[in-house]
Design a protein around this motif. Structure first.
Motif: not given
Length: 224
Positions: A101-102, A136-142, A147-154, A218-223
């Motif tokens: 995503x980053x 997958x990325x749009x679904x995962x980010x939703x 904030x999960x995309x940010x590197x600093x502090x993760x 596995x962590x995102x649904x199939x399109x």
């Protein structure tokens, strides 16, 4: 998860080689070496400019790869190296998808860039990775939030080869000084925490050898 990287990776984007820049990076190397936690300096394409011995120890056990070694390009290591899950805990959810995503955001903000487009082409050559990137990325980010995309502090899990750490977590601290910013670089440090539970060698081997998903992450649904 797919682990491929097609073709020959282009040469890393060079850091400006002025005497001032070279001297600054030499001092940065000394600073990194004084840090006990794994630390590296990367450019916007994730080409690795500097590492310290703690970083090299963390990834010293990974096997060879023509395009995705951790001290060459860290993003390619996360996305394409088959040994990445042996060091990066919860590899898909905690490392691969956030960094993918980053990367997508970086592509949007930088426009045409030879190094970024080379990585994008390798993603496109792998149907599973391409499905994750496009669908997958749009679904995962939703699902997890921006904030999960940010590197600093993760805070992300690691499987450290040193049994004193074992299965632990690290906080990613991203730092960009004025000079590093001018050079197009960022310093990343993985601040290790106390070991949670040291995984057995058999468990680590099973995780590394686990077959990839047949059609999607596995962590995102199939399109649809």
């Amino acid at each position: 998860m797919a682990y491929q990287a097609g073709g020959q990776r282009p040469a890393p984007r060079p850091v400006p080689e002025t005497p001032e820049a070279q001297a600054y990076l030499e001092d940065c190397a000394g600073l990194l070496e004084a840090v006990s936690f794994p630390s590296l300096v990367v450019d916007h394409c994730w080409d690795v400019v500097l590492t310290n011995s703690a970083f090299r120890s963390l990834f010293g056990g990974v096997g060879p790869h023509p395009t995705a070694m951790p001290d060459d390009n860290f993003l390619r290591f996360v996305l394409f190296h088959p040994d990445a899950p042996t060091v990066l805990g919860e590899h898909e959810a905690s490392w691969c998808l956030p960094m993918l995503a980053h990367f997508a955001r970086t592509v949007e903000s930088h426009g045409p860039d030879h190094g970024l487009q080379a990585i994008r082409r390798d993603i496109a050559q792998d149907p599973i990775m391409e499905a994750a990137y496009r669908h997958g990325l749009p679904h995962w980010i939703r699902a997890v939030g921006e904030a999960a995309v940010e590197l600093d502090g993760a805070v992300r899990p690691l499987l450290h080869p040193d049994p004193r750490w074992g299965a632990t977590d690290c906080r990613v601290v991203a730092e960009t000084s004025r000079t590093l910013e001018e050079l197009g670089c960022t310093r990343l440090t993985f601040v290790l925490r106390e070991a949670r539970r040291a995984p057995s060698r058999d468990r680590r081997t099973r995780r590394a050898a686990a077959p990839r998903a047949a059609s999607h992450l596995r962590v995102v649904p199939a399109a649809d």
